[in-house]
Design a protein around this motif. Structure first.
Motif, PDB file in Angstrom:
ATOM      1  N   GLU A 181      86.780  72.146 119.051  1.00 23.09           N
ATOM      2  CA  GLU A 181      86.983  71.605 120.400  1.00 23.09           C
ATOM      3  C   GLU A 181      87.032  70.080 120.379  1.00 23.09           C
ATOM      4  O   GLU A 181      87.866  69.479 121.050  1.00 23.09           O
ATOM      5  CB  GLU A 181      85.892  72.099 121.362  1.00 23.09           C
ATOM      6  CG  GLU A 181      86.189  71.760 122.804  1.00 23.09           C
ATOM      7  CD  GLU A 181      87.586  72.197 123.278  1.00 23.09           C
ATOM      8  OE1 GLU A 181      88.184  71.460 124.081  1.00 23.09           O
ATOM      9  OE2 GLU A 181      88.090  73.251 122.854  1.00 23.09           O
ATOM     10  N   ASN A 182      86.173  69.437 119.617  1.00 27.96           N
ATOM     11  CA  ASN A 182      86.233  67.972 119.489  1.00 27.96           C
ATOM     12  C   ASN A 182      87.566  67.546 118.886  1.00 27.96           C
ATOM     13  O   ASN A 182      88.156  66.553 119.311  1.00 27.96           O
ATOM     14  CB  ASN A 182      85.091  67.445 118.620  1.00 27.96           C
ATOM     15  CG  ASN A 182      83.784  67.382 119.385  1.00 27.96           C
ATOM     16  OD1 ASN A 182      83.736  67.565 120.585  1.00 27.96           O
ATOM     17  ND2 ASN A 182      82.704  67.140 118.661  1.00 27.96           N
ATOM     18  N   PHE A 183      88.032  68.287 117.896  1.00 27.60           N
ATOM     19  CA  PHE A 183      89.326  67.985 117.281  1.00 27.60           C
ATOM     20  C   PHE A 183      90.443  68.069 118.313  1.00 27.60           C
ATOM     21  O   PHE A 183      91.292  67.183 118.403  1.00 27.60           O
ATOM     22  CB  PHE A 183      89.593  68.952 116.120  1.00 27.60           C
ATOM     23  CG  PHE A 183      90.976  68.852 115.573  1.00 27.60           C
ATOM     24  CD1 PHE A 183      91.318  67.847 114.684  1.00 27.60           C
ATOM     25  CD2 PHE A 183      91.960  69.752 115.957  1.00 27.60           C
ATOM     26  CE1 PHE A 183      92.603  67.737 114.186  1.00 27.60           C
ATOM     27  CE2 PHE A 183      93.247  69.659 115.470  1.00 27.60           C
ATOM     28  CZ  PHE A 183      93.564  68.649 114.581  1.00 27.60           C
ATOM     29  N   ARG A 184      90.450  69.121 119.120  1.00 30.41           N
ATOM     30  CA  ARG A 184      91.501  69.317 120.120  1.00 30.41           C
ATOM     31  C   ARG A 184      91.504  68.198 121.159  1.00 30.41           C
ATOM     32  O   ARG A 184      92.564  67.676 121.529  1.00 30.41           O
ATOM     33  CB  ARG A 184      91.341  70.674 120.787  1.00 30.41           C
ATOM     34  CG  ARG A 184      91.709  71.826 119.888  1.00 30.41           C
ATOM     35  CD  ARG A 184      91.522  73.161 120.582  1.00 30.41           C
ATOM     36  NE  ARG A 184      91.960  74.234 119.734  1.00 30.41           N
ATOM     37  CZ  ARG A 184      91.163  75.195 119.270  1.00 30.41           C
ATOM     38  NH1 ARG A 184      89.881  75.216 119.596  1.00 30.41           N
ATOM     39  NH2 ARG A 184      91.647  76.137 118.491  1.00 30.41           N
ATOM     40  N   VAL A 185      90.337  67.826 121.633  1.00 31.18           N
ATOM     41  CA  VAL A 185      90.251  66.756 122.633  1.00 31.18           C
ATOM     42  C   VAL A 185      90.769  65.451 122.031  1.00 31.18           C
ATOM     43  O   VAL A 185      91.544  64.725 122.667  1.00 31.18           O
ATOM     44  CB  VAL A 185      88.795  66.595 123.139  1.00 31.18           C
ATOM     45  CG1 VAL A 185      88.631  65.317 123.951  1.00 31.18           C
ATOM     46  CG2 VAL A 185      88.392  67.810 123.958  1.00 31.18           C
ATOM     47  N   THR A 186      90.360  65.158 120.806  1.00 28.77           N
ATOM     48  CA  THR A 186      90.804  63.931 120.139  1.00 28.77           C
ATOM     49  C   THR A 186      92.310  63.950 119.920  1.00 28.77           C
ATOM     50  O   THR A 186      92.996  62.953 120.188  1.00 28.77           O
ATOM     51  CB  THR A 186      90.073  63.752 118.795  1.00 28.77           C
ATOM     52  OG1 THR A 186      88.662  63.763 119.034  1.00 28.77           O
ATOM     53  CG2 THR A 186      90.477  62.468 118.108  1.00 28.77           C
ATOM     54  N   LEU A 187      92.856  65.067 119.468  1.00 30.83           N
ATOM     55  CA  LEU A 187      94.291  65.167 119.229  1.00 30.83           C
ATOM     56  C   LEU A 187      95.077  65.035 120.537  1.00 30.83           C
ATOM     57  O   LEU A 187      96.110  64.369 120.580  1.00 30.83           O
ATOM     58  CB  LEU A 187      94.627  66.475 118.516  1.00 30.83           C
ATOM     59  CG  LEU A 187      96.077  66.673 118.106  1.00 30.83           C
ATOM     60  CD1 LEU A 187      96.571  65.519 117.233  1.00 30.83           C
ATOM     61  CD2 LEU A 187      96.239  68.002 117.373  1.00 30.83           C
ATOM     62  N   ARG A 188      94.581  65.650 121.607  1.00 34.19           N
ATOM     63  CA  ARG A 188      95.243  65.501 122.910  1.00 34.19           C
ATOM     64  C   ARG A 188      95.295  64.030 123.325  1.00 34.19           C
ATOM     65  O   ARG A 188      96.312  63.543 123.808  1.00 34.19           O
ATOM     66  CB  ARG A 188      94.510  66.302 123.985  1.00 34.19           C
ATOM     67  CG  ARG A 188      94.852  67.753 124.014  1.00 34.19           C
ATOM     68  CD  ARG A 188      94.229  68.441 125.229  1.00 34.19           C
ATOM     69  NE  ARG A 188      94.161  69.860 124.980  1.00 34.19           N
ATOM     70  CZ  ARG A 188      93.053  70.547 124.743  1.00 34.19           C
ATOM     71  NH1 ARG A 188      91.884  69.950 124.747  1.00 34.19           N
ATOM     72  NH2 ARG A 188      93.107  71.835 124.510  1.00 34.19           N
ATOM     73  N   PHE A 189      94.189  63.320 123.130  1.00 36.03           N
ATOM     74  CA  PHE A 189      94.147  61.904 123.476  1.00 36.03           C
ATOM     75  C   PHE A 189      95.149  61.104 122.655  1.00 36.03           C
ATOM     76  O   PHE A 189      95.893  60.275 123.187  1.00 36.03           O
ATOM     77  CB  PHE A 189      92.741  61.326 123.292  1.00 36.03           C
ATOM     78  CG  PHE A 189      92.712  59.836 123.458  1.00 36.03           C
ATOM     79  CD1 PHE A 189      92.719  59.277 124.726  1.00 36.03           C
ATOM     80  CD2 PHE A 189      92.727  58.999 122.360  1.00 36.03           C
ATOM     81  CE1 PHE A 189      92.722  57.902 124.894  1.00 36.03           C
ATOM     82  CE2 PHE A 189      92.742  57.627 122.513  1.00 36.03           C
ATOM     83  CZ  PHE A 189      92.729  57.071 123.783  1.00 36.03           C
ATOM     84  N   ILE A 190      95.182  61.346 121.343  1.00 35.63           N
ATOM     85  CA  ILE A 190      96.097  60.615 120.457  1.00 35.63           C
ATOM     86  C   ILE A 190      97.543  60.878 120.856  1.00 35.63           C
ATOM     87  O   ILE A 190      98.359  59.959 120.921  1.00 35.63           O
ATOM     88  CB  ILE A 190      95.836  60.970 118.979  1.00 35.63           C
ATOM     89  CG1 ILE A 190      94.469  60.435 118.554  1.00 35.63           C
ATOM     90  CG2 ILE A 190      96.945  60.453 118.079  1.00 35.63           C
ATOM     91  CD1 ILE A 190      93.979  60.966 117.222  1.00 35.63           C
ATOM     92  N   TRP A 209      98.216  59.038 124.133  1.00 32.40           N
ATOM     93  CA  TRP A 209      98.303  57.597 123.846  1.00 32.40           C
ATOM     94  C   TRP A 209      99.672  57.268 123.233  1.00 32.40           C
ATOM     95  O   TRP A 209     100.330  56.317 123.627  1.00 32.40           O
ATOM     96  CB  TRP A 209      97.162  57.213 122.899  1.00 32.40           C
ATOM     97  CG  TRP A 209      97.176  55.790 122.458  1.00 32.40           C
ATOM     98  CD1 TRP A 209      96.602  54.725 123.088  1.00 32.40           C
ATOM     99  CD2 TRP A 209      97.801  55.274 121.271  1.00 32.40           C
ATOM    100  NE1 TRP A 209      96.830  53.581 122.367  1.00 32.40           N
ATOM    101  CE2 TRP A 209      97.561  53.881 121.252  1.00 32.40           C
ATOM    102  CE3 TRP A 209      98.519  55.844 120.243  1.00 32.40           C
ATOM    103  CZ2 TRP A 209      98.027  53.069 120.239  1.00 32.40           C
ATOM    104  CZ3 TRP A 209      98.994  55.038 119.222  1.00 32.40           C
ATOM    105  CH2 TRP A 209      98.748  53.663 119.229  1.00 32.40           C
TER     106      TRP A 209
END
Length: 137
Positions: free
Chosen positions: A117-126, A129
């Motif tokens: 889940e942390n990976f998904r949130v980070t990837l969505r942000f990237i 951006w």
């Protein structure tokens, strides 16, 4: 799509795996013709000469990228229980290996990251951006 980091303009990457006797030429000729004549397919753009050949199409309003891979001669003759089974790649040509690798990498990422889940949130942000800066489509 497998990583569940899609946005409204995302396409869905799909993979068609065929037995060795179904050639890439047959796929890009006869199958494309059938797709073009299907009522659910509003656009169909075959790109057989790409580094990783693909059919880009709109199916029932949803954009799909359809990749093709053929089980290699002397390799598997039926779908494996997992795309991570290295036996799958035996006898495949380079284009089929590249087509399969996208699915394999997504599967490996989900298996290897400690907190999906942390990976998904980070990837969505990237991705967000990068789209805002027009460096990612």
């Amino acid at each position: 799509y497998k990583l569940t980091v899609v946005h409204p303009e995302s396409d869905i990457d799909t993979l068609c795996m065929a037995p060795p006797w179904v050639s890439r030429d047959l796929f890009f000729q006869q199958f494309v013709e059938r797709l073009m004549n299907h009522e659910n397919c509003s656009e169909c753009i075959p790109v057989p000469g790409a580094y990783t050949p693909v059919i880009k199409m709109r199916w029932s309003g949803i954009w799909l990228d359809l990749l093709f891979a053929s089980f290699g001669e002397g390799g598997m003759t039926s779908p494996p229980s997992s795309l991570l089974d290295d036996e799958l790649l035996q006898g495949m040509d380079d284009k089929s290996v590249r087509a399969v690798n996208g699915c394999r990498v997504a599967e490996l990422i989900l298996q290897l990251i400690p907190n999906p889940e942390n990976f998904r949130v980070t990837l969505r942000f990237i991705k967000y951006w990068a789209r805002q800066r027009v460096i990612y489509s």
